[in-house]
Design an enzyme around this catalytic site. Structure first.
Site, PDB file in Angstrom:
ATOM      1  N   LEU A  64       5.520   1.688 -11.035  1.00 19.04           N
ATOM      2  CA  LEU A  64       6.972   1.875 -10.969  1.00 19.04           C
ATOM      3  C   LEU A  64       7.503   0.577 -10.396  1.00 19.04           C
ATOM      4  CD1 LEU A  64       8.972   4.885  -9.584  1.00 19.04           C
ATOM      5  CD2 LEU A  64       9.709   2.545  -9.266  1.00 19.04           C
ATOM      6  N   ALA A  65       8.397  -0.060 -11.126  1.00 17.13           N
ATOM      7  CA  ALA A  65       8.959  -1.333 -10.671  1.00 17.13           C
ATOM      8  C   ALA A  65      10.449  -1.387 -10.955  1.00 17.13           C
ATOM      9  CB  ALA A  65       8.257  -2.508 -11.360  1.00 17.13           C
ATOM     10  N   VAL A  66      11.162  -1.994 -10.027  1.00 17.04           N
ATOM     11  CA  VAL A  66      12.599  -2.219 -10.173  1.00 17.04           C
ATOM     12  C   VAL A  66      12.856  -3.694  -9.876  1.00 17.04           C
ATOM     13  CG1 VAL A  66      14.896  -1.645  -9.283  1.00 17.04           C
ATOM     14  CG2 VAL A  66      13.164   0.160  -9.519  1.00 17.04           C
ATOM     15  N   GLU A 120      -0.625   5.864  -6.410  1.00 15.83           N
ATOM     16  CA  GLU A 120      -1.157   5.102  -5.288  1.00 15.83           C
ATOM     17  C   GLU A 120      -0.163   4.004  -4.982  1.00 15.83           C
ATOM     18  OE1 GLU A 120      -4.929   3.795  -6.800  1.00 15.83           O
ATOM     19  OE2 GLU A 120      -4.107   1.863  -7.357  1.00 15.83           O
ATOM     20  N   ASN A 156       4.144  -0.590   1.920  1.00 15.20           N
ATOM     21  CA  ASN A 156       5.199  -0.709   0.915  1.00 15.20           C
ATOM     22  C   ASN A 156       6.303   0.286   1.265  1.00 15.20           C
ATOM     23  OD1 ASN A 156       6.774  -0.363  -1.476  1.00 15.20           O
ATOM     24  ND2 ASN A 156       5.067  -1.101  -2.724  1.00 15.20           N
ATOM     25  N   TYR A 164       8.436   8.119  -2.010  1.00 14.82           N
ATOM     26  CA  TYR A 164       7.479   9.080  -2.548  1.00 14.82           C
ATOM     27  C   TYR A 164       7.375  10.314  -1.648  1.00 14.82           C
ATOM     28  CZ  TYR A 164       6.098   5.134  -5.499  1.00 14.82           C
ATOM     29  OH  TYR A 164       6.098   4.096  -6.386  1.00 14.82           O
TER      30      TYR A 164
END
Length: 160
Positions: free
Chosen positions: A83-85, A117, A122, A128
């Site tokens: 998951l990246a933004v 994971e 982070n 999460y």
């Protein structure tokens, strides 16, 4: 400083191999080589044709890539692989919207457990946890930075 975008200003849709350039643009901006979390283009392209794999891409109102998820479902479990933004879209709720999309896409049906994971430390760990994921384990020295540094991964699960 530019105003942050609101999640409703993004179009979130299934992606495919034609979106890899945009995915890599977001990946290189979002993941620092300091931690070794990002994937290569060949890793992303290689997993896309596999059964149960989904790429979801978020774009801003101008069509620019803003974020993505890479997911895999096998048997009764689904895993959030990435998951990246993009940095300019962080802190506006897009990461949470992408996570909610992942959860909703695997609601009901055969999926009974969601996995992911994340690197220890982070800030996404809090996102999460708020979404119902709980720590299930730790992978010692899982991530390797470009400088040789090592960082633990926390495995998290969400039961249905």
């Amino acid at each position: 400083m530019a105003a942050r975008a609101e999640p409703k200003q993004f179009a979130i849709a299934l992606g495919g191999p034609a979106d890899l350039d945009d995915v890599m643009q977001v990946m290189s901006a979002a993941f620092s080589s300091e931690f070794g979390e990002g994937w290569s283009r060949s890793q992303c392209g290689g997993i896309l044709p596999l059964s149960g794999v989904r790429l979801v891409v978020a774009r801003d109102g101008d069509g620019a890539p803003a974020g993505f998820t890479l997911e895999r479902a096998v048997a009764d479990e689904a895993e959030l692989l990435l998951l990246a933004v993009a940095p300019r879209f962080q802190s506006c709720g897009l990461g949470s919207a992408l996570l909610e999309q992942f959860i909703a896409a695997h609601a009901g049906g055969r999926i009974t457990r969601l996995h992911l994971e994340v690197r220890d430390g982070n800030r996404a760990v809090g996102i999460y946890a708020r979404a119902g994921f709980t720590p299930a384990g730790r992978r010692k020295d899982y991530y390797r930075g470009r400088d040789g540094s090592r960082h633990d991964a926390i495995t998290m699960v969400r039961e249905r």
